[in-house]
Motif scaffolding. Structure first.
Motif, short mmCIF file in Angstrom:
data_model
loop_
_atom_site.label_atom_id
_atom_site.label_comp_id
_atom_site.label_asym_id
_atom_site.label_seq_id
_atom_site.Cartn_x
_atom_site.Cartn_y
_atom_site.Cartn_z
N UNK A 75 -22.69 47.44 16.49
CA UNK A 75 -21.39 47.85 15.96
C UNK A 75 -20.75 46.71 15.16
N UNK A 76 -19.88 47.08 14.19
CA UNK A 76 -19.13 46.07 13.43
C UNK A 76 -17.74 45.90 14.03
N UNK A 77 -17.48 46.66 15.06
CA UNK A 77 -16.17 46.66 15.70
C UNK A 77 -16.04 45.41 16.59
N UNK A 78 -15.38 44.38 16.03
CA UNK A 78 -15.26 43.11 16.73
C UNK A 78 -14.55 43.23 18.07
N UNK A 79 -13.57 44.16 18.10
CA UNK A 79 -12.80 44.32 19.33
C UNK A 79 -13.68 44.81 20.48
N UNK A 80 -14.56 45.75 20.12
CA UNK A 80 -15.44 46.30 21.12
C UNK A 80 -16.39 45.23 21.68
N UNK A 81 -16.87 44.39 20.78
CA UNK A 81 -17.77 43.30 21.22
C UNK A 81 -17.00 42.34 22.12
N UNK A 82 -15.76 42.07 21.70
CA UNK A 82 -14.91 41.18 22.50
C UNK A 82 -14.68 41.76 23.91
N UNK A 83 -14.40 43.07 23.96
CA UNK A 83 -14.21 43.73 25.25
C UNK A 83 -15.43 43.55 26.15
N UNK A 84 -16.57 43.71 25.52
CA UNK A 84 -17.82 43.57 26.28
C UNK A 84 -18.01 42.17 26.79
N UNK A 85 -17.69 41.21 25.91
CA UNK A 85 -17.81 39.81 26.32
C UNK A 85 -16.95 39.57 27.54
N UNK A 86 -15.73 40.15 27.50
CA UNK A 86 -14.82 39.94 28.62
C UNK A 86 -15.34 40.60 29.91
N UNK A 87 -15.91 41.78 29.75
CA UNK A 87 -16.47 42.45 30.93
C UNK A 87 -17.58 41.61 31.56
N UNK A 88 -18.41 41.03 30.70
CA UNK A 88 -19.49 40.18 31.22
C UNK A 88 -18.92 38.93 31.88
N UNK A 89 -17.86 38.38 31.28
CA UNK A 89 -17.23 37.18 31.85
C UNK A 89 -16.63 37.49 33.21
N UNK A 90 -16.02 38.70 33.33
CA UNK A 90 -15.45 39.10 34.63
C UNK A 90 -16.53 39.13 35.70
N UNK A 91 -17.70 39.67 35.32
CA UNK A 91 -18.81 39.71 36.28
C UNK A 91 -19.16 38.31 36.76
#
Lengths: 123, 233
Positions: A75-91
């Motif tokens: 995806x080119x949607x930076x926000x979505x990638x950022x959300x995912x990064x955060x989810x992984x960081x939470x883990x």
């Protein structure tokens, strides 16, 4: 056989995580065309159906987009990638605290420990 | 769509005290890589031989692609037996001739390509090859057919880890959504991530038929670990 899997969890779920990691870390940058299911399955030495299932999961979360016959792109949607990064960081955070709890560290002490360690690591 | 393989009430009794396969019913779909797992003597090879028409069932039936096992199904089933059947003093290329002669669906081109990538000389005689190389040649022959069903009896037993990787990669590279691969083995850990589904057999009975990720999800352990638990002595 560079991809490593642990024993206790479904292989497709581990593929999802490893592909997510490759996307948020920029190994597969936004908008990049991904290798085919067959290619990636061969690279990871896993069953193509399992890889397909992992891709379906990534599509559902919007991280990967299918472009008809053109294959799949990140995806080119930076926000979505950022959300995912955060989810992984939470883990990662959760895993740290629960690991420390097993060692007998309460939240506060685990926090202090982490801060001290951050200093050490920087040096 | 119907299953690729339909097994109904299948039984094989060598005599009244030796029932190798006992009342198995099972439908296997297309496009899957399926592990046939069980301890020694659980009936795996007997089942495989019935799939290939080498043994006749005592009771029950097997259909492959909708047809009862026989001459017609043999043309669509590619079988790797658990022991070698290739004549030792033949050259590799002579064996390619045999396969091309015997099987309409054999692609010599594919076989030659795979032999080349392994550096196996078509002029080499079978009895000059190492055990591992011989097994690779046989697998290449079997996988070079355009079959509906590939039945591999212990393809990874007795080869080194590098050869095992090659064999698994060969199986994956030849994956085709219209055909299925049935692999019998007791070395589960090595091939677990390649499999879609697993069949567990014990004392001739079907114990379990499920997907690998199902076992992992439900039991929180690998199929290998689960197998050791189910079949603990």
């Amino acid at each position: 056989m560079a991809w490593v899997f642990d024993d206790g969890r479904p292989i497709y779920a581990q593929l999802v995580e490893q592909l997510q990691l490759k996307i948020v870390s920029g190994v597969y940058p936004p908008g990049e065309k991904l290798p085919s299911v067959r290619e990636l399955a061969a690279e990871a030495a896993v069953n193509p159906n399992t890889m397909q299932k992992a891709f379906a999961e990534l599509e559902k979360s919007g991280l990967v987009i299918t472009q008809g016959t053109n294959g799949r792109v990140v995806t080119q949607d930076g926000e979505r990638i950022q959300d995912n990064r955060q989810a992984l960081a939470r883990q990662q955070g959760k895993a740290y605290f629960s690991g420390m709890e097993r060692l007998g560290y309460a939240r506060g002490r685990a926090m202090e420990f982490l801060q001290d360690m951050a200093g050490e690591v920087r040096e | 769509m119907n299953g690729l393989v339909e097994i109904l009430g299948l039984t094989k009794a060598y005599d009244e005290h030796h029932v190798a396969v006992s009342n198995i019913s099972l439908t296997l779909p297309r496009g899957k890589i399926i592990g046939l797992l069980g301890p020694n003597g659980s009936g795996k090879t007997t089942l495989i031989k019935m799939l290939n028409g080498l043994l006749m069932p005592t009771a029950g039936s097997i259909r492959i692609g909708g047809k009862p096992v026989g001459v017609e199904t043999k043309a669509h089933v590619s079988y790797l037996p658990d022991r070698t059947y290739l004549s030792g003093n033949k050259k590799v290329k002579q064996i390619l001739d045999y396969f091309a002669d015997f099987y309409k669906d054999f692609s010599r081109e594919r076989a030659v390509g795979m032999l080349q990538s392994l550096g196996i000389e078509p002029d080499a005689r079978m009895n000059t090859l190492s055990k591992g190389t011989k097994e690779k040649v046989q697998l290449i022959l079997v996988m070079s057919r355009q079959a509906d069903l590939y039945v591999l009896d212990e393809p990874i037993a007795g080869v080194d880890p590098a050869a095992r990787d090659y064999i698994l990669r060969t199986i994956l590279n030849n994956y085709n959504p219209n055909s299925s691969v049935l692999i019998s083995t007791h070395l589960i850990g090595d091939i677990e991530q390649v499999l879609d589904e697993v069949i567990f057999m014990r004392y001739g009975h079907l114990v379990l038929y499920t997907s690998v990720d199902n076992v992992r999800e439900k039991h929180g352990k690998s199929v290998d670990a689960y197998f050791r638990e189910v079949f603990a002595c």
